[in-house]
Design an enzyme around this catalytic site. Structure first.
Site, short mmCIF file in Angstrom:
data_model
loop_
_atom_site.label_atom_id
_atom_site.label_comp_id
_atom_site.label_asym_id
_atom_site.label_seq_id
_atom_site.Cartn_x
_atom_site.Cartn_y
_atom_site.Cartn_z
N ASN A 9 -2.75 7.31 3.52
CA ASN A 9 -1.47 6.65 3.27
C ASN A 9 -1.43 6.32 1.78
O ASN A 9 -2.03 5.35 1.33
CB ASN A 9 -1.39 5.40 4.15
CG ASN A 9 -0.09 4.65 3.98
OD1 ASN A 9 0.67 4.90 3.05
ND2 ASN A 9 0.16 3.72 4.89
N ARG A 94 0.79 10.15 5.46
CA ARG A 94 2.09 9.51 5.48
C ARG A 94 2.91 10.13 4.34
O ARG A 94 2.50 10.07 3.18
CB ARG A 94 1.94 8.01 5.23
CG ARG A 94 3.25 7.31 5.13
CD ARG A 94 3.05 5.87 4.71
NE ARG A 94 4.30 5.15 4.73
CZ ARG A 94 4.44 3.91 4.32
NH1 ARG A 94 3.40 3.25 3.85
NH2 ARG A 94 5.60 3.32 4.35
N HIS A 182 10.12 3.15 6.82
CA HIS A 182 9.20 2.37 7.68
C HIS A 182 9.18 2.93 9.10
O HIS A 182 8.82 2.22 10.05
CB HIS A 182 9.59 0.87 7.72
CG HIS A 182 9.31 0.15 6.44
ND1 HIS A 182 10.12 -0.86 5.97
CD2 HIS A 182 8.31 0.28 5.54
CE1 HIS A 182 9.65 -1.30 4.82
NE2 HIS A 182 8.55 -0.62 4.54
N ARG A 242 11.55 -5.39 -5.05
CA ARG A 242 12.81 -4.64 -4.98
C ARG A 242 13.96 -5.57 -4.60
O ARG A 242 13.77 -6.49 -3.81
CB ARG A 242 12.72 -3.52 -3.94
CG ARG A 242 11.75 -2.44 -4.30
CD ARG A 242 11.57 -1.43 -3.17
NE ARG A 242 10.18 -1.30 -2.82
CZ ARG A 242 9.73 -0.75 -1.70
NH1 ARG A 242 10.57 -0.27 -0.81
NH2 ARG A 242 8.44 -0.68 -1.46
N GLU A 381 0.49 1.89 11.04
CA GLU A 381 1.15 3.16 10.72
C GLU A 381 0.19 4.34 10.86
O GLU A 381 0.57 5.43 11.31
CB GLU A 381 1.70 3.10 9.28
CG GLU A 381 2.89 2.15 9.18
CD GLU A 381 3.18 1.66 7.78
OE1 GLU A 381 2.24 1.59 6.96
OE2 GLU A 381 4.34 1.33 7.51
#
Ligand code: ADP
Length: 403
Positions: A9, A94, A182, A242, A381
């Site tokens: 990832n 990922r 996500h 962000r 994940e």
């Protein structure tokens, strides 16, 4: 010789990894979980075994040249020395963007890697980073099967209208639409719904993935129907650095009045805003909580974070036409009881009633009463990636057996 599968990832300055036994078990059997942090500045490697004991750690002196290439070479040597006769069978990655067409994971070929690269303009800060370890491994071990699992794929079940901007169709057709991100986390949560509460499986659910990046995702009967991130991973909630949803007019202002170029404005909105920009102190929720009493700007950043969650939550409840459950996950969602309490208090309008004791004590269900319920489900994940990789590799083995 026992085989293992590696999941990578790749982040902007980190490389997380997990190593699984390649035994085809439905519940993946993890051997190691670790990460490289500070790539490009102060590299640091740490790995734990399946019981959480630290089994490897290394720091390097400040080295701006230490990147994915060096990290993967180190990891390869570390695994060779530690996996006791295991053989690497496949690598899953990922990948941030699968564009409009990749609705599932895919086995990588040079052609598909090149096609994924054409999506880089859609995610210029993230897609090239996602592809870098894939290319390095393809060069180092050309025959090794590699699979990409996409952060956008889970959202491709959304109705067309949920993915559209109000722009001319020609631009939509060119790919300017809401993709959502996500997805590997949302997909994992959906696999856990049956173990947590059967009502989640068939109900109207909003999940709050609150980490450095943050988004809300709406599920109807375990399928994505809307999410707060859109064309880019900049949209929606306030995040670590962000800005989240912002009037496009602000972008023009940054360029016209402050003289920023497009890349400068992009860099600013991705890295200098959010919790960090509002507080002027930190992008880290732990630090903001510690300083909130003494520093009004830290408290204000937290207040804006929660306010925006409630606003966006309301819009997803409207898209779902009701709400049965709210799920918290990722660094803040899993660990920060205060944020969960504030979000649930703000969602009283939807019938939620906080159970303060359950929320503080680490329970899975943190609300009470007869209304909708809220839960905490830790995300994983890499678990989604290894399961998707296994499905893809099993399929390609079957295809290989057909004439
Ligand atoms: P990512 O994987 O996107 O880098 P994480 O899911 O690890 O992000 O989330 C990082 C965020 O989680 C940071 O804001 C961090 O402060 C917050 N966090 C982690 N642990 C805690 C905690 N115990 N209390 C409050 N916030 C926490």
């Amino acid at each position: 010789m026992a085989k293992v599968q590696l999941v990578l990832n790749a982040g902007s300055s980190s490389l997380k990894f997990q190593v699984f036994v390649d035994d085809g078990a439905d519940v993946p059997n993890r051997l190691y979980r670790g990460l490289f942090e500070g790539l490009g500045t102060d590299p640091h490697f740490k790995v734990k075994d399946h019981e959480g004991a630290v089994v490897g750690e290394e720091r390097w002196p400040h080295d701006t040249a230490y990147g994915f290439e060096e990290a993967l070479a180190y990891l390869s040597d570390w695994l060779a020395a530690h996996r006791g006769g295991h053989q690497l069978a496949a690598v899953g990655h990922r990948v941030v963007h699968g564009g409009p067409n990749y609705t599932h994971a895919v086995r990588l070929t040079p052609e598909i890697i090149a096609e994924l690269d054409t999506l880089s303009p859609l995610a210029p800060l993230h897609q090239p980073r996602s592809l870098e370890p894939i290319r390095i491994i393809a060069r180092r071990v050309p025959g090794l099967p590699q699979v990409a699992a996409f952060d956008t794929a889970f959202h491709r079940t959304q109705p067309e209208i949920a993915q559209a901007f109000a722009i001319p169709q020609s631009l939509t057709d060119a790919g300017v639409k809401r993709y959502g991100f996500h997805g590997l986390s949302y997909a994992y949560l959906a696999t856990q719904f049956p173990h947590v509460d059967e009502r989640l499986v068939h109900g109207k659910v909003v999940a709050a993935h609150l980490g450095s990046g943050a988004s809300l995702g709406a599920y109807a009967a375990s399928k994505s129907i809307a999410t707060t991130m859109g064309f880019s991973a900049l949209d929606g909630l306030v995040m670590g650095t962000r800005c989240g949803t912002i009037d496009a007019g602000v972008v023009f202002y940054l360029q016209r009045e402050l003289g920023m170029s497009a890349p400068e404005a992009e860099h600013f909105l991705y890295t200098k805003c959010g919790l960090l920009g509002v507080s002027g102190i930190s992008n880290d929720m732990r630090e903001l909580r510690e300083k909130a009493e003494a520093e009004p700007s830290a408290q204000r950043a937290i207040d804006l974070f929660v306010y925006r969650i409630n606003r966006e939550f309301g819009s997803l409840v409207a898209a779902l036409g009701g709400i049965d459950a709210l799920v918290f996950t990722a660094g803040i969602g899993e660990n920060d009881a205060a944020t969960r309490a504030e979000v649930i208090e703000a969602a009283r309008w939807a019938g939620f009633e906080l159970d303060p004791e359950a929320n503080r004590s680490g329970a899975t269900r943190i609300t009470r009463g007869s209304g909708p319920q809220a839960y905490v489900i830790p995300t994983d994940e890499e678990w989604t990636i290894v399961r998707e990789m296994r499905a893809v590799l099993a399929e390609s083995r079957q295809d290989a057996g057909q004439i």
